[in-house]
Design an enzyme around this catalytic site. Structure first.
Site, PDB file in Angstrom:
ATOM      1  N   HIS A 188       0.821  -1.205   0.000  1.00 58.19           N
ATOM      2  CA  HIS A 188       0.000   0.000   0.000  1.00 58.19           C
ATOM      3  C   HIS A 188       0.860   1.263   0.000  1.00 58.19           C
ATOM      4  O   HIS A 188       0.432   2.310  -0.488  1.00 58.19           O
ATOM      5  CB  HIS A 188      -0.945  -0.010   1.197  1.00 58.19           C
ATOM      6  CG  HIS A 188      -2.155  -0.858   0.961  1.00 58.19           C
ATOM      7  ND1 HIS A 188      -2.821  -1.534   1.955  1.00 58.19           N
ATOM      8  CD2 HIS A 188      -2.823  -1.146  -0.192  1.00 58.19           C
ATOM      9  CE1 HIS A 188      -3.843  -2.199   1.434  1.00 58.19           C
ATOM     10  NE2 HIS A 188      -3.863  -1.975   0.144  1.00 58.19           N
ATOM     11  N   GLU A 429      -3.084 -10.780 -35.225  1.00 57.97           N
ATOM     12  CA  GLU A 429      -1.630 -10.663 -35.368  1.00 57.97           C
ATOM     13  C   GLU A 429      -1.031 -11.794 -36.195  1.00 57.97           C
ATOM     14  O   GLU A 429       0.184 -11.949 -36.242  1.00 57.97           O
ATOM     15  CB  GLU A 429      -0.971 -10.592 -33.983  1.00 57.97           C
ATOM     16  CG  GLU A 429      -1.387 -11.695 -33.027  1.00 57.97           C
ATOM     17  CD  GLU A 429      -0.874 -11.455 -31.615  1.00 57.97           C
ATOM     18  OE1 GLU A 429       0.085 -10.686 -31.435  1.00 57.97           O
ATOM     19  OE2 GLU A 429      -1.440 -12.047 -30.680  1.00 57.97           O
ATOM     20  N   ASP A 453       3.730  -8.490 -34.432  1.00 59.07           N
ATOM     21  CA  ASP A 453       3.759  -9.876 -34.884  1.00 59.07           C
ATOM     22  C   ASP A 453       3.165 -10.026 -36.284  1.00 59.07           C
ATOM     23  O   ASP A 453       3.639 -10.840 -37.076  1.00 59.07           O
ATOM     24  CB  ASP A 453       3.004 -10.782 -33.897  1.00 59.07           C
ATOM     25  CG  ASP A 453       3.909 -11.263 -32.769  1.00 59.07           C
ATOM     26  OD1 ASP A 453       5.126 -11.362 -32.997  1.00 59.07           O
ATOM     27  OD2 ASP A 453       3.407 -11.526 -31.673  1.00 59.07           O
ATOM     28  N   CYS A 500      -2.831  -1.957 -31.480  1.00 58.21           N
ATOM     29  CA  CYS A 500      -2.050  -1.839 -30.243  1.00 58.21           C
ATOM     30  C   CYS A 500      -0.565  -2.098 -30.459  1.00 58.21           C
ATOM     31  O   CYS A 500       0.195  -2.149 -29.512  1.00 58.21           O
ATOM     32  CB  CYS A 500      -2.594  -2.789 -29.170  1.00 58.21           C
ATOM     33  SG  CYS A 500      -2.431  -4.537 -29.568  1.00 58.21           S
TER      34      CYS A 500
END
Length: 539
Positions: A188, A429, A453, A500
């Site tokens: 934390h 991909e 890829d 992406c």
């Protein structure tokens, strides 16, 4: 000039004087008590006092780190009033006839030791919270106040470790950076440091006896290093980098809150790719529309065994809660090829890029896949989650995935565990996925095109081989036609499509992607604002 390395919690840069914090060791006398009832009443009074302190910390954390950061102190209040902990304290007072202070300390040591010995990294990190709560109660029983964490001048704080309470009590404006010898990325304290945008390193192998308050240091959260007594050339370079970061923040202020839309009104989303939980702050800093790719294998790499369901759930839920209503796309495990973890015991392959990897591992070893899906579906309750499956080459693979999804749904329902099935998409991909993209579009909720890829598989060029750099052409017309084909298939069935891979951040192709109707580009956080600016300039 001495340099040390550690794990980066928040990737900022700082330069300034050092402030060494050393915790005083406390030996609590195990004095006997002849009045257990009185000692138990003292515990109750101590809890009331500690509860008030935690409420104050909650309010300070909410102002400086947001409600999600402040929630840490809600957890601390729950731990303070935990029946097992309080039962252990009461039992020690009655059976051992010890003082309330000694019983609270002993129970805290026992419970924190239990958590510290757990295999799950997330649960291990909770030992810190138990120690923090226990120490607070002991201080209240001793009549001690909070420690003094006020500093006259801005400083880089160096310590053996820091508790969440200590971190929040510091004046945020005076803390240039945090550097600790111990600590966990799941703690934390780390979460608070990230939410407060404080450059932070943990696990730095320092000898505090050799570090002096007042000496100059540079903390580089990007490279994960701290340099003590840097020479002037390092200081000058650091100042330039800090100035560069400030310029980026100016760009943020110019672009923040503005739509990513062309002059003709064509809207696109600019999301961010991340590889670890610590990257989430960069997503928010750069005003991304969401996370377009969270590489979940970060939870599997650089460790000795598989992450458990609870550890994964906590990690995913933390990201989702932090992003709020913004979309978070998490890619399921993509181990193999250039990403190896020894405990998977993957055999050496002559052509690993085309071998046993990603969804193939998940379908061949469904127990691993189910653990991740359970964690993802549970976490989906806490935000706007999408899940995508990598390295898809056939509709049969998608059918097998959905069969496992149904099994996981059945298990969670039978256990009466809260869950939600998020949008499910596939990565495009492989050339095979492109050629059957019309069939895949009917089966899924969205496409995310992984251009890295896709380029190497289409051109038959290993992107890891430097000798082939002259042959690796991501602008090849074949690649661009494949992207358009996949986009057309998705839109034909009313599904959205994003990119992406690295190509998404290429400004030379931004206009062409807009013309193709690409709905989302997901790039490194630092590219979000330049790309938004580029799109807003398009006709």
């Amino acid at each position: 000039m001495k340099k040390f390395y550690g794990k980066s919690v928040y990737k900022g840069i700082a330069i300034g004087p050092v402030m060494v914090l050393k915790h005083k060791s406390k030996n609590i006398n195990s004095r006997k008590s002849s009045d257990p009832d009185m000692e138990i009443e003292r515990v109750k009074q101590g809890i009331r006092k500690a509860r008030g302190q935690l409420q104050t910390l909650y309010e300070k954390a909410a102002a400086e780190a947001g409600e999600d950061g402040a929630a840490i102190f809600t957890v601390h209040q729950m731990l303070l009033e935990d029946e097992e902990y309080l039962g252990a304290v009461t039992d020690l007072i009655r059976t051992k006839q010890v003082s309330a202070k000694y019983a609270a300390a002993m129970a805290g040591d026992q419970f924190s030791a239990i958590f510290a010995g757990m295999e799950d990294d997330y649960m291990k990190a909770r030992a810190e919270d138990i120690r923090d709560v226990s120490n607070r109660l002991v201080r209240c029983l001793s009549g001690e106040g909070e420690g003094d964490f006020r500093f006259k001048e801005p400083a880089i704080i160096i310590a053996d470790d820091l508790s969440p309470s200590e971190t929040v009590q510091m004046d945020k404006e005076k803390v240039l950076a945090l550097v600790t010898i111990h600590g966990s990325l799941n703690s934390h304290t780390s979460i608070l440091a990230r939410m407060m945008n404080i450059p932070t390193l943990i696990g730095v192998p320092l000898d505090l006896g050799k570090i002096r308050t007042g000496m100059r240091a540079v903390v580089d959260g990007i490279e994960g290093e701290v340099i003590f007594e840097p020479d002037e050339s390092v200081c000058e370079e650091t100042r330039k980098r800090i100035w560069s970061e400030q310029e980026k923040r100016k760009l943020l202020q110019e672009m923040k809150g503005k739509d990513t839309v062309t002059r003709s009104g064509r809207k696109m989303k600019i999301c961010a790719n991340i590889s670890s939980i610590s990257d989430v702050e960069s997503v928010l800093e750069n005003d991304a529309d969401g996370i377009g790719l969270f590489r979940s294998e970060c939870l599997y790499l650089e460790r000795d065994d598989f992450p458990g369901e609870e550890e994964q759930f906590q990690a995913y839920a933390q990201v989702l809660r932090t992003l709020g209503a913004k979309k978070v796309i998490i890619r399921t495990l993509d181990i193999g090829a250039d990403k190896q973890a020894d405990y998977f015991q993957l055999e050496k392959e002559q052509n690993p890029a085309m071998g046993y990897r990603a969804i193939r591992i998940c379908l061949k070893q469904p127990d691993i896949f189910k653990t991740q899906l359970r964690a993802l579906f549970r976490a989906a309750v806490h935000g706007n989650l999408c899940v995508m499956y990598p390295m898809i080459t056939s509709t049969e693979e998608v059918e097998k995935i959905y069969k496992i999804v149904e099994e996981v749904k059945g298990e969670l329902s039978a256990e009466q565990t809260a869950y939600k099935i998020p949008e499910q998409g596939v990565m495009i991909e492989t050339p095979a996925a492109v050629m059957i993209s019309d069939e895949l579009a009917r089966m899924t909720d969205f496409f995310s095109i992984g251009t890295n890829d896709l380029t190497q598989y289409t051109l038959a060029v290993d992107r890891q081989n430097e000798k082939l750099d002259d042959f690796y052409n991501p602008h090849h017309e074949a690649i661009l036609r494949m992207i358009r084909m996949a986009a057309d298939s998705a839109h034909k069935y009313g599904k959205w499509v994003g990119i992406c891979g690295e190509l998404g951040a290429d400004p030379e192709l931004t206009e062409r992607f807009a013309e193709m109707g690409i709905d989302e580009l997901s790039v490194s956080p630092s590219m979000v604002l330049p790309l938004r600016k580029r799109i807003r300039e398009l006709p």
